[in-house]
Design an enzyme around this catalytic site. Sequence first.
Site, mmCIF file in Angstrom:
data_model
loop_
_atom_site.group_PDB
_atom_site.id
_atom_site.type_symbol
_atom_site.label_atom_id
_atom_site.label_comp_id
_atom_site.label_asym_id
_atom_site.label_seq_id
_atom_site.Cartn_x
_atom_site.Cartn_y
_atom_site.Cartn_z
ATOM 1 N N GLU A 112 4.248 -6.728 1.084
ATOM 2 C CA GLU A 112 3.601 -7.045 -0.192
ATOM 3 C C GLU A 112 3.413 -5.787 -1.047
ATOM 4 O O GLU A 112 2.288 -5.367 -1.303
ATOM 5 C CB GLU A 112 2.223 -7.659 0.066
ATOM 6 C CG GLU A 112 2.256 -8.945 0.849
ATOM 7 C CD GLU A 112 0.862 -9.406 1.267
ATOM 8 O OE1 GLU A 112 0.719 -10.594 1.535
ATOM 9 O OE2 GLU A 112 -0.059 -8.566 1.320
ATOM 10 N N CYS B 125 -17.472 3.801 -25.630
ATOM 11 C CA CYS B 125 -18.835 4.315 -25.688
ATOM 12 C C CYS B 125 -19.395 4.563 -24.300
ATOM 13 O O CYS B 125 -20.341 3.914 -23.862
ATOM 14 C CB CYS B 125 -19.694 3.332 -26.486
ATOM 15 S SG CYS B 125 -21.151 4.143 -27.101
ATOM 16 N N GLY C 249 0.789 -1.237 0.000
ATOM 17 C CA GLY C 249 0.000 0.000 0.000
ATOM 18 C C GLY C 249 0.815 1.276 0.000
ATOM 19 O O GLY C 249 0.242 2.372 0.093
HETATM 20 C C1 LIG Z 1 -3.455 -7.842 0.678
HETATM 21 C C2 LIG Z 1 -2.801 -6.852 -0.218
HETATM 22 N N1 LIG Z 1 -1.457 -6.778 -0.207
HETATM 23 C C3 LIG Z 1 -0.806 -5.911 -1.006
HETATM 24 C C4 LIG Z 1 -1.493 -5.054 -1.841
HETATM 25 C C5 LIG Z 1 -0.691 -4.129 -2.711
HETATM 26 O O1 LIG Z 1 -1.011 -2.812 -2.560
HETATM 27 P P1 LIG Z 1 -0.163 -1.717 -3.356
HETATM 28 O O2 LIG Z 1 -0.187 -2.075 -4.798
HETATM 29 O O3 LIG Z 1 -0.891 -0.453 -3.092
HETATM 30 O O4 LIG Z 1 1.214 -1.765 -2.780
HETATM 31 C C6 LIG Z 1 -2.884 -5.085 -1.866
HETATM 32 C C7 LIG Z 1 -3.637 -4.177 -2.748
HETATM 33 O O5 LIG Z 1 -4.802 -4.098 -2.821
HETATM 34 C C8 LIG Z 1 -3.566 -6.022 -1.041
HETATM 35 O O6 LIG Z 1 -4.890 -6.099 -1.041
#
Ligand SMILES: Cc1ncc(COP(=O)(O)O)c(C=O)c1O
Length: 428
Positions: free
Chosen positions: A287, A357, A245
């Site tokens: 992540e 469209c 995130g």
């Molecule tokens: C569980 C989880 N991890 C990681 C991410 C990655 O988020 P970002 O692309 O904003 O780093 C998301 C995005 O929705 C997520 O739902």
Amino acid sequence: MNIRPITFRKSADDILIGGCSLTDLAKEYGTPLYVLDAATIQQNCQIFTKILTEHYPNFSIAYASKAGLNIGIANLIAFEGIGADVVSGGELYTVLKSQIDPKKIYFHGNNKSIEELELAIANHIRLVVDNAYEVALIETIATRLNKKAKMMFRIKPGIEAHTHEYIKTGHIDSKFGFEFNDILPLIKKIHGSEWGEFIGIHAHIGSQIFDMNPYYDLVSILVGFMDTIYSEFGIDIPELNCGGGFGIKYTENDQAPDITDIILGMATELKLLCDGKKRPRPKLVFEPGRSIIANAGVTIYTAGTSKPISDGQQYLFIDGGMADNPRPMMYQSEYTFDVVSPSTTDQARYTIAGKFCESGDILAKNIVLPIVKPSEHIVVYGTGAYNYSMASNYNRFCKPAMILVNNNVASLLIKRETYEDIIRYDAL
Ligand SMILES: Cc1ncc(COP(=O)(O)O)c(C=O)c1O
């Protein structure tokens, strides 16, 4: 982190990325065209791996593959030692076909199917469990396959963050994950079982977050959960997954934080809290999705005509739009635009409209660009994340090709779809 790829170079009559001319790429591969810069992806991966190797070596990075995935991208990040977070059988299948180490794959999802769980369990993939029903399914499948499923629980940490704002709340109305207390009986059920192994906890607090504080709160909340798990079961959790995130800069107005600072801050806080309590430090997992790939990508379009509107502005039509980039329509996302080879320095104010469209098929409102003539090329920066992966065949649009550029060489990552592809699955 830059808005543009790190290899971006601009001259009076062209833009180069990865040493490749966008004018030439458009000519050779057609438009719309996604272009991805390998060097930027590598550098973004190394931002995470470098800081953690130095300060918290027990770590794993799982690229959030929903941001953008194909075998080429997966192999590129695998080379950087990075794994993947997947949320579907399709994403899992793709990364299993790549060079990503299966031990670094985390399988998410709030409604995983039996087939998806079978694929994951058969391949010893770490499962990020969302609900109690899933635990029951895992028990049945792992027992049948004679495997021991590795499970971590996704928890609602009571933090909700969106770009500039975040709130701490006891109750979150999210469809994802557990209230913390609900995982305790499940840990008891799994612990010591033949079919399952409890490996940790996970939380993800939102996307495109600009404030560092919710991340620091997250670490202390999760360490509190670790304490409770230890006092209830005597288990020190092996893995703590803090999600992704991390906010990035799409336009000059975005005040995105330095990701190195956030990661270092979280790792340091985790170290201090664990050491202070004399508990072992868990493996720290992140992540990141957008922060790995968004600014590595650009999209090239060809302009059509422009059409005046009554308030003195004008529409500029492009040969793509909401089907290759639905984010402006879905999230009011903003991007930075350029003309690749402007024929004048005179400027005009444009609303950039796609060719689909839908009246809402607008990529940008009220932006200033050099005057664009039909058949000139427009480039949009920051389109590496959640563009191709959210692209559709709306209006039976053929999804564009994707090119990887690296050291002056352009390689095809994904072929452009053809009309034949569009009718391929029409069965009657
Ligand atoms: C569980 C989880 N991890 C990681 C991410 C990655 O988020 P970002 O692309 O904003 O780093 C998301 C995005 O929705 C997520 O739902």
